[in-house]
Design an enzyme around this catalytic site. Sequence first.
Site, PDB file in Angstrom:
ATOM      1  N   GLU A 352      30.896  -7.286  84.213  1.00  0.00           N
ATOM      2  CA  GLU A 352      29.824  -6.722  85.222  1.00  0.00           C
ATOM      3  C   GLU A 352      30.771  -5.768  86.259  1.00  0.00           C
ATOM      4  O   GLU A 352      30.118  -4.812  86.507  1.00  0.00           O
ATOM      5  CB  GLU A 352      29.359  -7.885  86.084  1.00  0.00           C
ATOM      6  N   HIS A 383      35.776 -22.709  63.576  1.00  0.00           N
ATOM      7  CA  HIS A 383      34.644 -22.864  62.358  1.00  0.00           C
ATOM      8  C   HIS A 383      33.695 -22.134  62.327  1.00  0.00           C
ATOM      9  O   HIS A 383      32.553 -22.529  61.835  1.00  0.00           O
ATOM     10  CB  HIS A 383      34.378 -24.478  62.544  1.00  0.00           C
ATOM     11  N   LYS A 512      15.647  -6.273  86.623  1.00  0.00           N
ATOM     12  CA  LYS A 512      14.925  -7.330  87.264  1.00  0.00           C
ATOM     13  C   LYS A 512      13.770  -6.736  88.113  1.00  0.00           C
ATOM     14  O   LYS A 512      12.682  -7.398  88.225  1.00  0.00           O
ATOM     15  CB  LYS A 512      16.058  -7.387  88.780  1.00  0.00           C
TER      16      LYS A 512
HETATM   17  O1  LIG Z   1      24.366 -14.906  94.195  1.00  0.00           O
HETATM   18  P1  LIG Z   1      23.062 -14.126  93.799  1.00  0.00           P
HETATM   19  O2  LIG Z   1      22.613 -13.218  94.911  1.00  0.00           O
HETATM   20  O3  LIG Z   1      21.981 -15.393  93.614  1.00  0.00           O
HETATM   21  O4  LIG Z   1      23.417 -13.417  92.731  1.00  0.00           O
HETATM   22  C1  LIG Z   1      23.838 -13.914  91.400  1.00  0.00           C
HETATM   23  C2  LIG Z   1      24.314 -13.018  90.299  1.00  0.00           C
HETATM   24  O5  LIG Z   1      23.303 -12.008  89.922  1.00  0.00           O
HETATM   25  C3  LIG Z   1      24.030 -10.622  90.137  1.00  0.00           C
HETATM   26  O6  LIG Z   1      23.823 -10.012  91.141  1.00  0.00           O
HETATM   27  C4  LIG Z   1      23.832 -10.012  88.828  1.00  0.00           C
HETATM   28  O7  LIG Z   1      22.559 -10.173  88.557  1.00  0.00           O
HETATM   29  C5  LIG Z   1      25.669 -11.206  89.960  1.00  0.00           C
HETATM   30  O8  LIG Z   1      26.469  -9.975  90.308  1.00  0.00           O
HETATM   31  C6  LIG Z   1      25.509 -12.332  90.870  1.00  0.00           C
HETATM   32  O9  LIG Z   1      26.632 -13.069  90.716  1.00  0.00           O
END
Ligand SMILES: O=P(O)(O)OC[C@H]1O[C@](O)(CO)[C@@H](O)[C@@H]1O
Length: 547
Positions: A352, A383, A512
């Site tokens: 990331e 394995h 998303k």
């Molecule tokens: O803590 P949040 O806002 O729920 O985000 C969870 C995770 O989602 C992300 O934004 C990636 O989708 C990560 O960087 C982060 O750790």
Amino acid sequence: MKLNMTPAWQALQAHRDATRDLNLNTLFAQNPDRFERFSLGLNGLMFDFSKQLVTEETLRRLVALARQQNLQGRIEDLFGGKKLNITEDRPALHTLLRDRSIYSVNEEGETVSHQVQRVLDQMRPFVDKVRSGQFKGFTGEAIRDFVHIGVGGSDLGPNLACLALESGEPGPINMHFVSAMDGVQIVDSLKHLDPATTAFIITSKTFTTIDTMANADRAKAWLLAACPDAEKACRQLIGISVNKQAMSAYGVASSQQFEFWHWVGGRYSLWSSVGLSVALYLGMHTFEGLLHGAFIADQHFRTAPLEQNIPVIMALLHVWYLNFCKCGSRVVLPYTSCLKYLPDYLQQLEMESCGKSVSNDGEWLDVETSAVIWGEFGPNGQHAFYQSLHQGNQMVPADFIMVCKPPRADNYDQHLLSVANCVAQSQALMTGKSEEDVRAQLQREGLDEEHIERLLPHRMYPGNRPSSTIVLDELSPKNLGMLLALYEHKVFTQSMIWNINPFDQWGVELGKQLSKRMYDELQSGDTSTHYDGSTKGLMNIFRTHSR
Ligand SMILES: O=P(O)(O)OC[C@H]1O[C@](O)(CO)[C@@H](O)[C@@H]1O
């Protein structure tokens, strides 16, 4: 000037071209002190990089690249609170979570150190209350089970640390982790839990992540079904977020809201109140031990000369293999099942942070940044995929993690077995097995010449496959804190060399957004026409077969 046109880069490229035949067995034969020369120690941790395909000259040239990219200046920028996260216009101050005494950077009036102290002061009594059985549920019984709900950086660190540091003996509370958005984990967990004695730690930096909020909604509904008095039921919710408003709107009592801040990236947040689950499960001293270990790594990163700086060397080796040797992946192999989740944690931290194609100057990069980080508890990996590590035709540099003191005192023998495998596997990757050795072995086995000729290429190991071994004297909170912070600084160093921002993650947003629209359409049954053929086909198949 493009990075790959700079003098230090070009010099490294020429050096790579001139050293393609480098052989680890020869390097050891030529230098009996190679292990001592190519290893570094730090407070209970030893980093052995003697089995890496590098010479003194390679290291000198890599360090020259770091200097050319002003690494030392960038390290000072990080610790000094400069806004290195340029796309979100904020600093990355996670190192301040581990050192509250020295630095104080002003952030909206209050010093950051004060903010950190305030939350630690809130955590301590809460942890005591829980662990002494004084945190009661709606029937007046003590809460014994906690479910940590979070995903990504709000899940991986606490999950890793809880498993790594638990003693194996029952403690005052049980900790469960739920991250999966498909609902299977939460439904299965709730079946075995009692609403009267269970609380939920909803951990989300934003408090809007759909994965986490869907699981939290399910948990809250489960509590409300058992205790219709919403105020009482919500007493069993704990919130960890930067978004206080959302926590309040969700019904989390303000005394059970544990804040952290925008300047802590999700994948750098274990050290903030996100670590509350570790403190609840294993005690505040364990959490503070983690912070202490990370602080030791911070000081080392900030002050050690680049040539003796563990995270800098780790990062430079990574750059060497990815950019010059064209190894697109690196494998992480812990040899204690207590560190089972380490590869997952490092995968998010590295991929990331470094999965970027554009530099801080907004230019498309001409060099690779994001290696694929993967791995598994070593003995299980043996394995599954070690066949490929030993005889596959891609070189995959490996990080072995070895712990000296057995995590469980009552099974020393099996610990020895695991350590023997760890050391033997890195040895086998390096030494390989030559044609002569294989021939001799097959002759001893009594095979005829024709059979031997046929089997020879299949039974040979090319060897010369590089690895590092990180040795911890024990799996203590301090050592785990150090290990994770060293990897954080490794990622920072790589990023500074490539001139990318390791603190944003815009690449996760598009998926998303699209899935939100799709979810709405799947729910409403709406047949949209604006999808491509494959997407439309998949949705139609789902509609036909899902119910
Ligand atoms: O803590 P949040 O806002 O729920 O985000 C969870 C995770 O989602 C992300 O934004 C990636 O989708 C990560 O960087 C982060 O750790």
